[in-house]
Design an enzyme around this catalytic site. Structure first.
Site, mmCIF file in Angstrom:
data_model
loop_
_atom_site.group_PDB
_atom_site.id
_atom_site.type_symbol
_atom_site.label_atom_id
_atom_site.label_comp_id
_atom_site.label_asym_id
_atom_site.label_seq_id
_atom_site.Cartn_x
_atom_site.Cartn_y
_atom_site.Cartn_z
ATOM 1 N N TYR A 195 39.608 29.616 37.362
ATOM 2 C CA TYR A 195 37.951 29.109 37.276
ATOM 3 C C TYR A 195 37.272 29.989 37.831
ATOM 4 O O TYR A 195 36.137 30.529 36.875
ATOM 5 C CB TYR A 195 38.186 28.021 38.560
ATOM 6 C CG TYR A 195 36.842 27.350 38.358
ATOM 7 C CD1 TYR A 195 36.349 26.241 37.494
ATOM 8 C CD2 TYR A 195 35.819 27.575 39.589
ATOM 9 C CE1 TYR A 195 34.948 25.682 37.885
ATOM 10 C CE2 TYR A 195 34.794 27.061 39.806
ATOM 11 C CZ TYR A 195 34.365 26.029 38.941
ATOM 12 O OH TYR A 195 33.164 25.261 39.019
ATOM 13 N N LYS B 257 34.087 31.647 35.476
ATOM 14 C CA LYS B 257 32.971 31.697 35.892
ATOM 15 C C LYS B 257 32.116 33.008 35.969
ATOM 16 O O LYS B 257 30.820 33.053 35.722
ATOM 17 C CB LYS B 257 32.635 30.880 37.291
ATOM 18 C CG LYS B 257 32.897 29.438 37.103
ATOM 19 C CD LYS B 257 32.230 28.493 36.047
ATOM 20 C CE LYS B 257 32.461 27.170 36.069
ATOM 21 N NZ LYS B 257 31.613 26.416 34.873
#
Length: 306
Positions: free
Chosen positions: A164, A168
């Site tokens: 993640y 990002k």
């Protein structure tokens, strides 16, 4: 109904729940016609259903707005293209895209499998690329438009979400690249790092001192989609919104530098001598926070996230 986005067509991915839903409803409430995209999956990306997107369209229409549903998976090129194609076939143009779609599969880096890495990076990073790619081609011809990607404070790093966090961080670089590459065509690109109460934030292992609601995030996104933001030359930026707080993140830049002597280049020995004192380190805020959490865990208390 407001008119901050009157006449505009906006596509929102991940619009079926949480922040994406608030953005879709907020844009519609300000006069935009909305393409509601949601693959309708659970938090880990499983069990897709088209009913989620269709439900938001019904909400928008019940409030007097216009919207159309697209249940495609934006982690595929065809899915990203379809979001844009539906906007054009339904409304004849596309003024803004907001890429909120995302999933989580938590695991420590040393235990993370390919099956846990690939879908997260594909949904967040590739899913932003596919929509940006298709939308930017349209906006370049229109010589106007806005691209908005969703990042996270976790782009600084994460203990158990390397997938993640990496995605990002990639979205921030993608947004900055889009801002540079599309500037001469009148297209802007920005990123939002929200802190809001959603099904994704529910499992954060700490008390968040600054947190808001999805509607707080939607207000910022509506502004970034508007002509006001374009007139104020807002592009290439990363903003955090956490309830009453809005913050802008620094642009990457060199902090300190040292130079080898003119008589020769660097060696491991000269680097060992100069780097600690002349260049040094930039303290890592997330590492400091992690150490605070570890201390709190030993004390049996629950740490606060500043």
């Amino acid at each position: 109904m407001g008119n901050f986005l009157a006449g505009k067509v906006v596509a929102v991915t991940g619009a079926g729940r949480g922040i994406g839903r608030a953005v879709a409803l907020g844009a519609a409430a300000e006069g935009a016609r909305v393409v509601v995209n949601d693959y309708g999956v659970s938090i880990d990306g499983a069990s897709p259903t088209s009913e989620i997107a269709e439900g938001i369209v019904k909400e928008i229409e019940a409030a007097g707005g216009e919207a159309v549903a697209v249940a495609d998976d934006v982690s595929t090129m065809a899915g990203g293209q379809r979001v844009v194609d539906v906007a054009l076939s339904s409304y004849g143009r596309l003024d803004g895209v907001v890429c909120v779609a995302g999933i989580l599969r938590e695991r420590m880096l040393f235990n993370m499998s390919e099956e846990e890495w690939d879908p997260v990076v594909a949904t967040h990073l590739k899913g932003t690329f596919t929509v940006f790619r298709a939308a930017s081609a349209v906006m370049r011809k229109q010589r106007a438009g806005t691209l908005i990607g969703f990042t996270s404070g976790n782009h600084q790093g994460s203990v158990s979400q390397a997938n993640y966090s990496a995605a990002k961080g990639g979205i921030i670089s993608l947004v900055r690249s889009a801002a540079l590459g599309l500037h001469k065509y009148g297209v802007t690109a920005n990123a939002v790092a929200p802190v809001a109460r959603t099904r994704m934030s529910a499992n954060v292992p700490m008390e968040l001192a600054e947190i808001g609601e999805p509607e707080d995030v939607a207000a910022l996104v509506v502004y970034l989609l508007s002509d006001r933001a374009k007139e104020q030359r807002i592009t290439g930026q990363v903003y955090t919104v956490a309830g009453p707080k809005i913050a802008v993140w620094a642009q990457p830049r060199e902090l300190r530098a040292a130079y080898a002597s003119a008589s020769g280049g660097w060696t491991p020995e000269t680097i060992a001598e100069f780097l600690p004192g002349s260049v040094g380190v930039d303290p890592m805020p997330m590492l400091v926070r992690l150490e605070e959490m570890e201390r709190a865990a030993r004390d049996g208390s629950r740490p606060n996230a500043q």
